[in-house]
Design an enzyme around this catalytic site. Structure first.
Site, PDB file in Angstrom:
ATOM      1  N   LYS A   9     -65.070  19.139 -17.734  1.00  8.98           N
ATOM      2  CA  LYS A   9     -64.585  19.896 -16.572  1.00  8.98           C
ATOM      3  C   LYS A   9     -63.625  21.013 -16.994  1.00  8.98           C
ATOM      4  O   LYS A   9     -63.273  21.883 -16.211  1.00  8.98           O
ATOM      5  CB  LYS A   9     -63.913  18.959 -15.571  1.00  8.98           C
ATOM      6  N   LYS A  66     -65.735  22.007  -0.557  1.00 10.56           N
ATOM      7  CA  LYS A  66     -64.578  21.836   0.340  1.00 10.56           C
ATOM      8  C   LYS A  66     -63.686  23.071   0.305  1.00 10.56           C
ATOM      9  O   LYS A  66     -63.231  23.568   1.345  1.00 10.56           O
ATOM     10  CB  LYS A  66     -63.771  20.593  -0.069  1.00 10.56           C
ATOM     11  N   HIS A 124     -76.594  10.925 -10.723  1.00 13.32           N
ATOM     12  CA  HIS A 124     -75.394  11.756 -10.538  1.00 13.32           C
ATOM     13  C   HIS A 124     -74.824  12.315 -11.826  1.00 13.32           C
ATOM     14  O   HIS A 124     -73.740  12.906 -11.794  1.00 13.32           O
ATOM     15  CB  HIS A 124     -74.294  10.966  -9.840  1.00 13.32           C
ATOM     16  N   LYS A 147     -59.586  17.379  -9.770  1.00 13.72           N
ATOM     17  CA  LYS A 147     -60.769  16.567 -10.059  1.00 13.72           C
ATOM     18  C   LYS A 147     -60.392  15.614 -11.171  1.00 13.72           C
ATOM     19  O   LYS A 147     -59.305  15.736 -11.739  1.00 13.72           O
ATOM     20  CB  LYS A 147     -61.948  17.444 -10.493  1.00 13.72           C
ATOM     21  N   ARG A 148     -61.265  14.646 -11.483  1.00 15.20           N
ATOM     22  CA  ARG A 148     -60.993  13.794 -12.634  1.00 15.20           C
ATOM     23  C   ARG A 148     -60.752  14.656 -13.867  1.00 15.20           C
ATOM     24  O   ARG A 148     -61.329  15.742 -14.002  1.00 15.20           O
ATOM     25  CB  ARG A 148     -62.173  12.840 -12.869  1.00 15.20           C
ATOM     26  N   THR A 182     -68.397  18.600  -5.483  1.00 12.70           N
ATOM     27  CA  THR A 182     -68.311  18.644  -4.029  1.00 12.70           C
ATOM     28  C   THR A 182     -66.972  19.256  -3.617  1.00 12.70           C
ATOM     29  O   THR A 182     -66.849  19.818  -2.528  1.00 12.70           O
ATOM     30  CB  THR A 182     -68.462  17.243  -3.398  1.00 12.70           C
TER      31      THR A 182
HETATM   32  C1  26V Z   1     -70.074   5.817 -14.327  1.00  8.03           C
HETATM   33  C2  26V Z   1     -69.334   4.711 -14.558  1.00  8.03           C
HETATM   34  C3  26V Z   1     -69.499   4.051 -15.834  1.00  8.03           C
HETATM   35  C4  26V Z   1     -69.007   2.644 -15.856  1.00  8.03           C
HETATM   36  C5  26V Z   1     -67.710   2.440 -15.166  1.00  8.03           C
HETATM   37  C6  26V Z   1     -67.631   3.019 -13.792  1.00  8.03           C
HETATM   38  C7  26V Z   1     -68.436   4.248 -13.598  1.00  8.03           C
HETATM   39  C8  26V Z   1     -68.307   4.937 -12.434  1.00  8.03           C
HETATM   40  C9  26V Z   1     -69.057   6.059 -12.208  1.00  8.03           C
HETATM   41  C10 26V Z   1     -69.942   6.497 -13.158  1.00  8.03           C
HETATM   42  C11 26V Z   1     -70.819   7.673 -12.914  1.00  8.03           C
HETATM   43  C12 26V Z   1     -70.106   8.850 -12.564  1.00  8.03           C
HETATM   44  C13 26V Z   1     -71.076   9.848 -12.084  1.00  8.03           C
HETATM   45  C14 26V Z   1     -70.445  10.763 -11.107  1.00  8.03           C
HETATM   46  O1  26V Z   1     -69.413  10.485 -10.515  1.00  8.03           O
HETATM   47  N1  26V Z   1     -71.069  11.875 -10.912  1.00  8.03           N
HETATM   48  C15 26V Z   1     -70.579  12.875 -10.002  1.00  8.03           C
HETATM   49  O2  26V Z   1     -71.309  12.739  -8.796  1.00  8.03           O
HETATM   50  C16 26V Z   1     -70.915  13.683  -7.825  1.00  8.03           C
HETATM   51  C17 26V Z   1     -71.672  13.368  -6.561  1.00  8.03           C
HETATM   52  O3  26V Z   1     -73.033  13.577  -6.766  1.00  8.03           O
HETATM   53  C18 26V Z   1     -71.174  15.088  -8.327  1.00  8.03           C
HETATM   54  O4  26V Z   1     -70.728  16.009  -7.375  1.00  8.03           O
HETATM   55  C19 26V Z   1     -70.447  15.315  -9.644  1.00  8.03           C
HETATM   56  O5  26V Z   1     -70.796  16.569 -10.172  1.00  8.03           O
HETATM   57  C20 26V Z   1     -70.810  14.233 -10.625  1.00  8.03           C
HETATM   58  O6  26V Z   1     -70.016  14.338 -11.804  1.00  8.03           O
END
Ligand code: 26V
Length: 818
Positions: A562, A668, A365, A556-557, A664
């Site tokens: 972004k 929406k 992701h 978004k975050r 995503t």
């Molecule tokens: C990384 C970490 C690192 C450690 C702590 C907790 C944590 C939680 C999540 C992540 C990875 C984040 C990756 C992510 O959210 N990617 C997003 O995924 C979406 C669904 O595929 C996509 O639409 C977004 O573009 C993408 O940023």
């Protein structure tokens, strides 16, 4: 035949009268309240229990029906499910009946809805995708389980104090959780630490081992039913909670060590206390690795137990089980599956690897290097010694075969599971990749970039393994529930087709795009949604906004890639121009922002402060009046998104090209008739292909141009000097025009743009402002704008997560769908 087979189990009736009687019954006997004295929370509880009863019938039936079919297991550390009541009611088709039942009792369903806690067991896109997938798997009839963690506290609640983000604990379980069922019979032991002991030799003389953990705890299961469209299929979301094996260590208690007696118990419970709030950066805490292993191990033990009971062998595991890894967070499951098959089930290494690889698939992701997971070898050795051994063994096998194929040493060291540069670390992405038969990206562009960048070497060693599955969203939540009036309008045009099952049939409204009557109905619905949002803004912020203005939304975050900063700098530039020429014929705008910053991400938090600083100055400037308003809505979550998405005219999707894996939110907004202003990044590319170039506003560098510029190196100072508007806006922010109380607050933030500008804000600025002025022009011709908006709704039905799930089902999992 058992006596139970003869028991009549009548399906529950669901007419308003029966429902009303049951709700009152539940209120009295389920919650012990007198209906006359009951509070809204009590009614909510009663309604949920009555709806849940109806789900349970379908749930049990479906579990029975799908007994021998191949099952899909979605392993994810995050499920951003939000509120569940409306989902269950719409998918069961009970909306009218429940409304009627409650009206008879004198209770307002809309008020109850607002009281349901928003389950925020996720950070953002990745977690929300898992929630949409769960709903779609039930909707297309795949027997599936979601596995994750039952966090006591989900993503923190955000308050804005004096313009700064403040994080507060989230308490979704404080009133209990009527949706879940605790499954006391499904509990597994999870170990950590200890030693690996030799046990002997297998039939072929290979030494065998047994892991003796020094620390043990229990994983207890909590199931939440997930109902699909029309209620035919109900799957389970199984969340694990950590519990001590011995709640109190009696020996220590009796010796007078009361605190020590609880040590083990506290240690276990800490494990599932809280969701990690970073979504872009690995902080490398030991507790996070413990969470990852805990839920991976519990899930695999559960999967193998179920499979063993049904088939009494694991030889057919890949034919009956598909496990999808949502990012690398559950990647340790690859090693755990190997351990369980070898140490517990007696398989040899090669056969265990075949079974593991045939069963697992991995979704990536993000390509951001700082988010690629790796753990110190020393930490894994201490916490999971047997797994470290297995990881070495996998690595030896794969590298040996790569060497045989003549791969160069640099390539070998890049595909290795062990990163040897500095402190030795295990690369979880490589482990997930090797352990899976399928590795997918989440948009066409992202999957291509995976092959060209982080996974280029592994792609060469395992050609064909990388594939694309463009993300999707569930149209039930993101159209039917959040925008019922729009659904009614389009349904009236497309006629007798179930748009919730065949969302691509939305193209049926294409012919109405220029119809004046249809345009005005479409516009009227948008207007009402904007009025609703204006009320929310008024209530929460005490700010009045004009629903006639363009609602320009970026939610978004908060992250530098972004580029909320690009939007804010453009806002400042526009503000400046309006002030200089207030007499001109400006198009009124409301710029709306919402999103959380990771608590340790200082720059992101400063960007939130900047948004609030700009809002304060702009909103109080009488020269500007209603021409420009800036809003930062606190505590963005799924429920707030459900109000914002249907109210948008303009959807901001402006990440630096090549950095947003998919997005995503972009889908929406488009589905709800917003026009996208965006870069050619992630799924924006596919939105453009579907809606057509004339119905989207694209600007900025392409991913290729971004990477070329980064390779060559450029001087942002020169770019800024060539753009008077940009230079002026940066200067204003840097000099404290929005931070009179602390004029140097933004000196470093803007200094970063002037010196390196990694995210290419200055490179894209002129192109972005020009795109915004194109938006103004398009908006000024209402028929043109309405046409664009309608054609967005018409053409993005393809982004239904049912489509995505069908692709996973046929290309990766090998399971049928209906
Ligand atoms: C990384 C970490 C690192 C450690 C702590 C907790 C944590 C939680 C999540 C992540 C990875 C984040 C990756 C992510 O959210 N990617 C997003 O995924 C979406 C669904 O595929 C996509 O639409 C977004 O573009 C993408 O940023």
């Amino acid at each position: 035949m058992t006596p139970l087979d003869n028991l009549p189990t009548p399906a529950k009736k669901s007419d308003p009268k029966t429902l009303a009687v049951e709700i009152i019954e539940r209120l009295k006997h389920g919650t012990g309240k007198d209906p006359k004295a009951a509070k809204p929370h009590d009614w909510l509880q009663a309604v949920i229990l009555v709806v849940r009863d109806r789900l349970v019938d379908h749930w049990i039936e479906w579990k029975d029906e799908s007994r021998n079919e191949k099952r899909v297991y979605y392993l994810s550390l995050e499920f951003l499910i939000g509120r569940l009541m409306r989902d269950a009611i719409t998918n069961l088709g009970l909306e009218g009946e429940i409304n009627q039942a409650l009206a008879n009792i004198g209770v307002d369903l809309d008020i109850l809805r607002e009281l349901e806690p928003d389950a925020a067991l996720g950070n953002g896109g990745l977690g929300r995708l898992a929630a949409c997938f769960m709903e779609s798997m039930a909707s297309v009839g795949i027997p599936a389980y979601g596995y994750g963690i039952r966090y006591q506290h989900g993503l923190f609640r955000q308050e804005i104090r004096d313009g700064w983000q403040v994080e507060l604990p989230e308490m979704w379980l404080s009133h209990g959780n009527p949706w879940e069922f605790e499954r006391r019979e499904s509990a597994y032991e999870i170990g950590f630490g200890g030693t690996v002991e030799p046990r002997g030799h297998d039939k072929t003389g290979v030494p065998t081992f047994r892991w003796k953990p020094s620390e043990r705890m229990t994983a207890a299961a909590y199931d939440t039913p997930v109902v699909g469209w029309k209620g035919d299929h109900v799957n389970s979301l199984r969340l694990w909670s950590a519990q001590p094996i011995d709640p109190i260590l009696l020996a220590r208690f009796n010796a007078g060590d009361y605190v020590g007696a609880l040590e083990e118990s506290n240690r276990a419970e800490t494990l599932t206390q809280v969701l990690y709030p970073q979504d872009s950066h690995i902080a490398g805490q030991e507790l996070r690795l413990r969470q990852e292993f805990f839920f991976s191990s519990a899930s695999l033990q559960d999967i193998l137990r179920r499979h063993g009971q049904l088939f009494h062998t694991f030889d057919n595991l890949p034919e009956k089980v598909a496990i999808q890894l949502n990012d690398t967070h559950p990647a340790i499951a690859v090693a755990e599956m190997m351990r369980l098959l070898i140490d517990n089930e007696g398989y040899d290494f090669a056969r265990a690897w075949e079974l593991t690889n045939g069963t697992f698939a991995y979704t990536n992701h993000t390509l951001l290097p700082e988010a690629l997971e790796s753990w110190p070898v020393a930490l894994i050795e201490r916490l999971l010694p047997r797994h470290m051994q297995i990881i070495y063994q996998i690595n030896a096998m794969v590298l040996k075969s790569a060497r045989k194929d003549g791969l160069a040493d640099e390539v070998i060291s890049r595909i290795s599971l062990i990163d040897e540069g500095g402190e030795r670390r295990v690369r979880m992405g490589n482990l997930a990749f090797m352990g899976s038969h399928s590795v997918n990206g989440v948009s066409a562009l992202h999957s291509d970039l995976m092959k060209e960048t982080v996974f280029a070497d592994l792609n060469a060693v395992f050609p064909g393994r990388i594939n694309n599955k463009t993300n999707g969203i569930t149209p039930r939540r993101w159209l039917a529930q959040c925008n019922p009036a729009l659904l009614r309008l389009v349904q009236g045009v497309v006629g007798d087709v179930d748009l919730m099952a065949e969302t691509e049939a939305l193209t049926g409204i294409t012919g109405m795009a220029d119809d004046a009557g249809f345009q005005s109905s479409f516009e009227a619905i948008k207007r009402r949604n904007k009025e609703q949002l204006a009320r929310v803004i008024q209530q929460r912020m005490g700010l009045r906004v004009d629903p006639g203005a363009i609602f320009d939304i970026q939610i978004k975050r908060i992250h530098e890639y972004k580029r909320q900063l690009l939007n804010l700098i453009e806002t400042v530039a526009l503000y400046d121009q309006i002030r200089s020429h207030p007499e001109k014929d400006w198009v009124p705008r409301v710029k709306i922002f919402a999103g959380k910053a990771a608590p340790s991400y200082h720059t992101a938090k400063l960007i939130i402060k900047l948004a609030n600083d700009i809002a304060r100055v702009v909103n109080n400037d009488p020269i500007v009046g209603d021409l420009l308003k800036v809003v930062f809505l606190p505590n963005y979550n799924v429920s707030l998104a459900e109000v914002l998405v249907p109210a948008a005219d303009l959807s901001e999707q402006i990440s630096t090209a090549g950095m947003e894996a998919s997005g995503t939110g972009n889908m929406k907004f488009a589905l709800n008739g917003a026009v996208t202003i965006g870069t050619l990044d992630g799924a924006n590319v596919e939105i453009k292909d579907l809606v057509g170039d004339e119905n989207i506003v694209i600007f900025g560098l392409t991913a290729q141009e971004v990477s070329d510029r980064r390779a060559i190196g450029r001087d942002p100072g020169e770019i800024i000097a060539a753009s008077p508007e940009l230079a002026q806006a940066l200067r204003a922010i840097k000099d404290g025009a929005f931070s009179a109380d602390d004029p140097s607050r933004y000196a470093d933030l803007i200094g970063g743009i002037e010196s390196h500008d990694w995210f290419m804000v200055s490179d894209d600025f002129d192109s972005y402002t020009a795109a915004q002025r194109r938006v103004d022009a398009l908006w000024s011709d209402r028929a043109t704008w309405n046409r664009m908006a309608i054609l967005n709704t018409a053409n993005v039905g393809w982004f239904s997560s049912d489509r995505t799930i069908r692709q996973y089902a046929s290309d990766i999992w090998g399971v049928p769908t209906k």
